[in-house]
Scaffold this motif. Structure first.
Motif, PDB file in Angstrom:
ATOM      1  N   VAL A 126       0.826  -1.200   0.000  1.00 39.54           N
ATOM      2  CA  VAL A 126       0.000   0.000   0.000  1.00 39.54           C
ATOM      3  C   VAL A 126       0.850   1.235   0.000  1.00 39.54           C
ATOM      4  N   PRO A 127       0.729   2.076  -0.999  1.00 38.36           N
ATOM      5  CA  PRO A 127       1.557   3.244  -1.099  1.00 38.36           C
ATOM      6  C   PRO A 127       1.317   4.172   0.050  1.00 38.36           C
ATOM      7  N   VAL A 128       2.392   4.559   0.635  1.00 34.61           N
ATOM      8  CA  VAL A 128       2.313   5.384   1.798  1.00 34.61           C
ATOM      9  C   VAL A 128       2.614   6.825   1.553  1.00 34.61           C
ATOM     10  N   GLY A 129       2.674   7.279   0.417  1.00 39.14           N
ATOM     11  CA  GLY A 129       2.892   8.699   0.279  1.00 39.14           C
ATOM     12  C   GLY A 129       3.584   9.099  -0.987  1.00 39.14           C
ATOM     13  N   THR A 130       3.404  10.316  -1.379  1.00 40.26           N
ATOM     14  CA  THR A 130       4.028  10.846  -2.563  1.00 40.26           C
ATOM     15  C   THR A 130       4.498  12.253  -2.277  1.00 40.26           C
ATOM     16  N   GLU A 131       5.760  12.507  -2.515  1.00 46.12           N
ATOM     17  CA  GLU A 131       6.283  13.837  -2.239  1.00 46.12           C
ATOM     18  C   GLU A 131       5.553  14.870  -3.090  1.00 46.12           C
ATOM     19  N   GLY A 132       5.357  16.041  -2.518  1.00 40.55           N
ATOM     20  CA  GLY A 132       4.723  17.114  -3.266  1.00 40.55           C
ATOM     21  C   GLY A 132       3.218  17.098  -3.142  1.00 40.55           C
ATOM     22  N   SER A 163      10.226   5.809  -3.142  1.00 45.14           N
ATOM     23  CA  SER A 163      10.588   5.097  -4.377  1.00 45.14           C
ATOM     24  C   SER A 163      12.100   5.118  -4.606  1.00 45.14           C
ATOM     25  N   GLY A 164      12.873   4.949  -3.527  1.00 43.34           N
ATOM     26  CA  GLY A 164      14.312   4.880  -3.643  1.00 43.34           C
ATOM     27  C   GLY A 164      15.021   6.216  -3.665  1.00 43.34           C
ATOM     28  N   GLN A 165      14.269   7.311  -3.696  1.00 39.80           N
ATOM     29  CA  GLN A 165      14.858   8.653  -3.734  1.00 39.80           C
ATOM     30  C   GLN A 165      14.866   9.253  -2.334  1.00 39.80           C
ATOM     31  N   LEU A 166      16.019   9.764  -1.910  1.00 37.39           N
ATOM     32  CA  LEU A 166      16.124  10.389  -0.597  1.00 37.39           C
ATOM     33  C   LEU A 166      15.627  11.835  -0.664  1.00 37.39           C
ATOM     34  N   PHE A 167      14.722  12.176   0.259  1.00 40.66           N
ATOM     35  CA  PHE A 167      14.201  13.530   0.349  1.00 40.66           C
ATOM     36  C   PHE A 167      14.546  14.135   1.705  1.00 40.66           C
ATOM     37  N   TYR A 168      14.747  15.459   1.710  1.00 43.58           N
ATOM     38  CA  TYR A 168      14.999  16.209   2.936  1.00 43.58           C
ATOM     39  C   TYR A 168      13.775  17.102   3.159  1.00 43.58           C
ATOM     40  N   ARG A 169      13.015  16.794   4.200  1.00 44.45           N
ATOM     41  CA  ARG A 169      11.756  17.492   4.454  1.00 44.45           C
ATOM     42  C   ARG A 169      11.968  18.590   5.487  1.00 44.45           C
ATOM     43  N   THR A 180      15.507  17.254  -2.793  1.00 47.20           N
ATOM     44  CA  THR A 180      16.454  16.174  -3.058  1.00 47.20           C
ATOM     45  C   THR A 180      17.889  16.640  -2.796  1.00 47.20           C
ATOM     46  N   VAL A 181      18.082  17.960  -2.702  1.00 51.15           N
ATOM     47  CA  VAL A 181      19.412  18.523  -2.424  1.00 51.15           C
ATOM     48  C   VAL A 181      19.407  19.072  -0.996  1.00 51.15           C
ATOM     49  N   ARG A 182      20.272  18.530  -0.143  1.00 49.12           N
ATOM     50  CA  ARG A 182      20.261  18.913   1.267  1.00 49.12           C
ATOM     51  C   ARG A 182      20.540  20.405   1.466  1.00 49.12           C
ATOM     52  N   GLU A 183      21.430  20.985   0.657  1.00 49.65           N
ATOM     53  CA  GLU A 183      21.785  22.389   0.826  1.00 49.65           C
ATOM     54  C   GLU A 183      20.551  23.287   0.665  1.00 49.65           C
ATOM     55  N   ASN A 184      19.677  22.933  -0.270  1.00 53.19           N
ATOM     56  CA  ASN A 184      18.465  23.715  -0.468  1.00 53.19           C
ATOM     57  C   ASN A 184      17.545  23.610   0.756  1.00 53.19           C
TER      58      ASN A 184
END
Length: 277
Positions: A49-55, A238-244, A211-215
């Motif tokens: 079960v998909p748990v979320g989508t960035e954005g 989906s395998g992509q690291l995000f910084y929230r 996706t860019v930590r500096e931002n």
């Protein structure tokens, strides 16, 4: 989830967040009860079960199963409170095919336990289920999501279905009444309580995911100066690291909602409130 029917393609993704809770595919074909042997029919495996989508803008969230999610193209919004909830519809059941596998709240499914799945009620609460055909009623605990078949409102464990005489027909008309969280009071009596209030607590507002930590760091630094508090939370989608980036530390839900409106007016579209666990 549920009763012995033809099993259609299922998907279910993993609990992740914030959006980490949403996403899946096309609607399942209609099915009719098959054999009375224990088996799933309308359940989508919890692990898919998909748990979320960035954005995606979402409301306040705590655990994965409390967040909005999508299955077969339909979006579901779990309730934060069960108070006064009563629903009538058809019950189904699921058994051997899911026995020993994880449920949506991380427990291991036991087809012989008194549990069930519901699409939106808070997991962990107890509900009373009454078979409207024969008057039988049981009390059981919710620990899973489903059933994802039109017209069905609850998926019972094999034992629960047997007690209500739902195993043989596969489905039955029922009434579901939410009771609350179970506890034993000082006198030894079993009582059911309402969930903790969401009005007072610790809240922040998520402004974006990068996706860019500096931002993410630049925005977090700005929010720390503006709101006095900010944080960066990491998570994979989906395998992509995000910084929230989350801003503020608000003592009430009302204060957090007001801050969210202020942030959106400043151009942070899609912001949403996060409740700390």
């Amino acid at each position: 989830m549920s009763n012995p029917l033809n099993v259609a393609p299922r998907l279910f993704l993993a609990l992740l967040m914030v959006a980490v809770l949403s996403a899946c595919a096309a609607p399942p074909p209609s099915r009719t009860p098959a054999s009375p042997a224990p088996g799933p029919a309308s359940r989508v495996p919890a692990a898919e079960v998909p748990v979320g989508t960035e954005g995606t803008s979402q409301p306040r969230e705590l655990r994965g199963w409390e967040r909005p999610y999508e299955v077969f193209g339909e979006r579901y919004y779990p309730l934060l409170s069960h108070e006064g909830f009563v629903e009538e519809g058809r019950a189904s059941w699921y058994g051997e095919d899911f026995h020993g596998k994880k449920t949506s709240n991380g427990e291991i499914y036991d087809m012989y336990a008194m549990t069930a799945a519901h699409k939106t009620l808070p997991l962990g609460i107890y509900v009373k289920v009454t078979n409207l055909d024969n008057g039988r009623e049981i009390t059981l605990r919710l620990n899973d999501r489903g059933p994802f078949v039109a017209g069905r409102i609850i998926d019972l464990s094999y034992t629960a279905a047997k007690k209500l005489d739902v195993v043989r027909p596969g489905t039955a008309p029922v009434r579901v009444e939410a009771l609350g969280y179970r506890r034993v009071d000082a006198s030894g009596q079993v009582v059911f309580t309402q969930p903790q209030s969401w009005e007072v607590g610790s809240y922040s507002v998520q402004l974006g995911a990068f996706t860019v930590r500096e931002n993410a760091q630049r925005l977090a630094d700005q929010m720390r100066r503006q709101e006095g508090h900010s944080s960066i939370q990491q998570g994979y989608v989906s395998g992509q690291l995000f910084y929230r980036v989350r801003a503020g530390n608000y003592p009430t839900l009302a204060a957090a909602d007001a801050a969210k409106e202020r942030f959106e007016a400043q151009g942070y579209r899609g912001s949403f409130v996060i409740a700390s666990e």
